[in-house]
Design an enzyme around this catalytic site. Structure first.
Site, PDB file in Angstrom:
ATOM      1  N   CYS A 115      36.272  39.090  55.406  1.00 16.99           N
ATOM      2  CA  CYS A 115      37.603  38.494  55.186  1.00 16.99           C
ATOM      3  C   CYS A 115      38.145  38.781  53.790  1.00 16.99           C
ATOM      4  CB  CYS A 115      37.557  36.997  55.424  1.00 16.99           C
ATOM      5  SG  CYS A 115      36.884  36.558  57.028  1.00 16.99           S
ATOM      6  N   HIS A 255      43.271  33.288  51.820  1.00 12.60           N
ATOM      7  CA  HIS A 255      42.692  33.614  53.135  1.00 12.60           C
ATOM      8  C   HIS A 255      42.802  32.379  54.019  1.00 12.60           C
ATOM      9  CE1 HIS A 255      40.167  34.857  56.329  1.00 12.60           C
ATOM     10  NE2 HIS A 255      39.118  34.135  55.969  1.00 12.60           N
ATOM     11  N   ASN A 285      42.237  32.523  62.170  1.00 12.62           N
ATOM     12  CA  ASN A 285      41.575  33.384  61.186  1.00 12.62           C
ATOM     13  C   ASN A 285      41.509  34.806  61.739  1.00 12.62           C
ATOM     14  OD1 ASN A 285      39.856  34.707  59.442  1.00 12.62           O
ATOM     15  ND2 ASN A 285      38.295  33.101  59.415  1.00 12.62           N
TER      16      ASN A 285
HETATM   17  O1  UT7 Z   1      36.719  33.595  57.176  1.00 16.63           O
HETATM   18  C1  UT7 Z   1      35.543  32.953  56.845  1.00 16.63           C
HETATM   19  C2  UT7 Z   1      34.848  32.506  58.059  1.00 16.63           C
HETATM   20  N1  UT7 Z   1      34.860  31.193  58.491  1.00 16.63           N
HETATM   21  C3  UT7 Z   1      35.122  30.055  57.845  1.00 16.63           C
HETATM   22  O2  UT7 Z   1      35.599  30.011  56.787  1.00 16.63           O
HETATM   23  C4  UT7 Z   1      34.785  28.779  58.534  1.00 16.63           C
HETATM   24  C5  UT7 Z   1      34.279  27.735  57.578  1.00 16.63           C
HETATM   25  N2  UT7 Z   1      33.864  26.546  58.265  1.00 16.63           N
HETATM   26  C6  UT7 Z   1      34.708  25.739  58.962  1.00 16.63           C
HETATM   27  O3  UT7 Z   1      35.904  26.009  59.041  1.00 16.63           O
HETATM   28  C7  UT7 Z   1      34.161  24.495  59.578  1.00 16.63           C
HETATM   29  O4  UT7 Z   1      32.848  24.287  59.150  1.00 16.63           O
HETATM   30  C8  UT7 Z   1      34.208  24.502  61.141  1.00 16.63           C
HETATM   31  C9  UT7 Z   1      35.654  24.424  61.616  1.00 16.63           C
HETATM   32  C10 UT7 Z   1      33.552  25.760  61.669  1.00 16.63           C
HETATM   33  C11 UT7 Z   1      33.477  23.286  61.708  1.00 16.63           C
HETATM   34  O5  UT7 Z   1      34.048  22.100  61.178  1.00 16.63           O
HETATM   35  P1  UT7 Z   1      33.119  20.962  60.590  1.00 16.63           P
HETATM   36  O6  UT7 Z   1      33.995  19.859  60.185  1.00 16.63           O
HETATM   37  O7  UT7 Z   1      32.257  21.605  59.543  1.00 16.63           O
HETATM   38  O8  UT7 Z   1      32.314  20.520  61.862  1.00 16.63           O
HETATM   39  P2  UT7 Z   1      30.735  20.507  62.091  1.00 16.63           P
HETATM   40  O9  UT7 Z   1      30.240  21.873  62.307  1.00 16.63           O
HETATM   41  O10 UT7 Z   1      30.102  19.652  61.048  1.00 16.63           O
HETATM   42  O11 UT7 Z   1      30.681  19.732  63.458  1.00 16.63           O
HETATM   43  C12 UT7 Z   1      31.121  18.358  63.594  1.00 16.63           C
HETATM   44  C13 UT7 Z   1      31.063  17.986  65.048  1.00 16.63           C
HETATM   45  C14 UT7 Z   1      29.754  18.380  65.724  1.00 16.63           C
HETATM   46  O12 UT7 Z   1      29.426  17.374  66.659  1.00 16.63           O
HETATM   47  P3  UT7 Z   1      28.310  16.279  66.309  1.00 16.63           P
HETATM   48  O13 UT7 Z   1      27.056  17.041  66.067  1.00 16.63           O
HETATM   49  O14 UT7 Z   1      28.818  15.568  65.080  1.00 16.63           O
HETATM   50  O15 UT7 Z   1      28.288  15.437  67.555  1.00 16.63           O
HETATM   51  C15 UT7 Z   1      30.098  19.636  66.477  1.00 16.63           C
HETATM   52  O16 UT7 Z   1      29.292  19.830  67.618  1.00 16.63           O
HETATM   53  O17 UT7 Z   1      32.092  18.678  65.763  1.00 16.63           O
HETATM   54  C16 UT7 Z   1      31.519  19.345  66.891  1.00 16.63           C
HETATM   55  N3  UT7 Z   1      32.307  20.523  67.167  1.00 16.63           N
HETATM   56  C17 UT7 Z   1      33.358  20.524  67.998  1.00 16.63           C
HETATM   57  N4  UT7 Z   1      33.922  19.549  68.705  1.00 16.63           N
HETATM   58  C18 UT7 Z   1      34.988  19.857  69.452  1.00 16.63           C
HETATM   59  C19 UT7 Z   1      32.141  21.785  66.673  1.00 16.63           C
HETATM   60  N5  UT7 Z   1      33.095  22.599  67.168  1.00 16.63           N
HETATM   61  C20 UT7 Z   1      33.852  21.835  67.994  1.00 16.63           C
HETATM   62  C21 UT7 Z   1      34.959  22.101  68.792  1.00 16.63           C
HETATM   63  N6  UT7 Z   1      35.503  21.089  69.492  1.00 16.63           N
HETATM   64  N7  UT7 Z   1      35.531  23.331  68.875  1.00 16.63           N
END
Ligand code: UT7
Length: 328
Positions: A115, A255, A285
């Site tokens: 990215c 980004h 993204n």
């Molecule tokens: O270009 C560079 C590449 N990427 C990035 O920059 C991404 C950077 N990271 C992020 O944007 C975030 O970490 C994410 C959007 C990927 C995830 O958000 P988060 O707030 O860090 O969520 P998490 O991974 O801590 O997950 C929280 C909860 C989990 O459930 P439990 O374990 O708390 O019950 C996940 O299973 O959200 C759940 N979850 C979802 N729920 C509904 C994860 N993805 C989803 C989803 N829909 N799509």
């Protein structure tokens, strides 16, 4: 010979017309529009028809930038494509773009910095133009992430889209153009964001496909924490190198990976919210394409004026991060 000032003289972008909304994704994985919007800021993403090559997204963006620059393809001396989703491992996507444009006098190569790719490409090509190695350059950020997206993994499949953005660089009046650049990498974090299969380490096989290794794998939480620190570092260092402060910045093009990353950085750096260009809600993204797509949007919406200080800042897999400061 005094090195000349080099800057972006025209931009262009292209996003495929196909749209996937959050509601569409609700039908495929256990997610909700509410979760996606509040956790990422994304409402929709543009998605290419299956079989579309990254060069096919790059070409319309490139043609628009060339037209706005009043430059014929034959006048290009170099084409650089930043992408992590090339048409093929061999040859470079830039060569497909070179042929597609009819840029018969240009060198062409790809840059792989995920990215951060567009920032790396700009920063690397600028000094080459300054010293006269090339006169007219086309720098493109283009990615087709859909074929690398695992639509059984809700933690990644809601985040990505397809698109391309392009910029024409050449000599500009003294005092304008690119003022400073900054690039970093930390391969100790390489496992945080990968497409592991299909390369020399895990060559394509029935096993790699069964294990979903041809898709994006990401430790989202880890990347998030890295991103906030990296963007803050890149902004501070690039501005310092330009002899400027946050108060001088008129337009920030970050980004677009997650609206919460941008908001966390906004709290740490003193640049008012209205100066940030944000369009993640529409495009999601698109990796190396987010910055040039947003730059093109800012240009088309007349948010950038002659003499403005424009700050581009990115981060991504590698890990990589960097920034470019320019006077428009
Ligand atoms: O270009 C560079 C590449 N990427 C990035 O920059 C991404 C950077 N990271 C992020 O944007 C975030 O970490 C994410 C959007 C990927 C995830 O958000 P988060 O707030 O860090 O969520 P998490 O991974 O801590 O997950 C929280 C909860 C989990 O459930 P439990 O374990 O708390 O019950 C996940 O299973 O959200 C759940 N979850 C979802 N729920 C509904 C994860 N993805 C989803 C989803 N829909 N799509």
């Amino acid at each position: 010979m005094t090195p000349q000032s080099i800057g972006i003289v025209a931009v262009g972008a292209y996003a495929p017309p196909g749209i996937v909304t959050n509601a569409d994704l609700e039908k495929i994985v256990d997610t909700s529009d509410e979760w996606i919007r509040t956790r990422t800021g994304i409402s929709r993403r543009h998605v290419a028809v299956p079989g579309t090559a990254t060069s096919e997204l790059a070409l319309p963006a490139a043609r628009l930038a060339l037209e706005r620059a009043g430059l014929a393809p034959e006048e290009l001396d170099v084409i650089v494509v930043a992408t992590c989703t090339p048409d093929m491992p061999l040859p470079s996507t830039a060569c497909f773009v070179q042929y597609g444009l009819g840029a018969t006098h240009a060198a062409a190569f790809d840059i792989s910095a995920a990215c951060t790719g567009f920032i790396y490409a700009l920063n690397i090509i600028t000094p080459a133009l300054k010293v006269g190695l090339f006169r007219n350059a086309l720098v493109i950020g283009a990615d087709t992430l859909t074929p690398f997206t695992d639509f059984s993994d809700r933690s990644t499949c809601v985040l990505f889209g397809d698109g391309a953005g392009a910029a024409v660089l050449r000599a500009v009046p003294e005092g304008h153009g690119i003022l400073s650049s900054y690039m970093r990498a930390d391969g100790s974090g390489s496992e945080m964001l990968t497409i592991p299969g299909g390369g020399s380490r895990y060559p394509a096989s029935a096993e790699t496909i069964a294990a979903h290794q041809h898709y994006i794998h990401m430790a989202g939480n880890e990347v998030f924490k890295f991103a906030v620190r990296a963007v803050e570092d890149a902004i501070a260092t690039a501005l310092e190198r330009a002899g400027l402060t946050t108060a001088d910045v008129n337009v920030v093009i970050p980004h677009q990976a997650n609206i919460r990353i941008i908001e966390a950085v906004q709290k740490r750096v003193n640049i008012p919210e209205e100066r940030w260009v944000i369009n993640i809600q529409e495009y999601s993204n698109t990796s190396a394409a987010t910055i040039p797509i947003a730059l093109n949007e800012a240009f088309e919406q007349e948010r950038i004026h002659d003499g403005d200080i424009v700050l581009l800042v990115g981060f991504g897999g590698g890990l990589t991060w960097g920034a470019t400061v320019m006077r428009w």
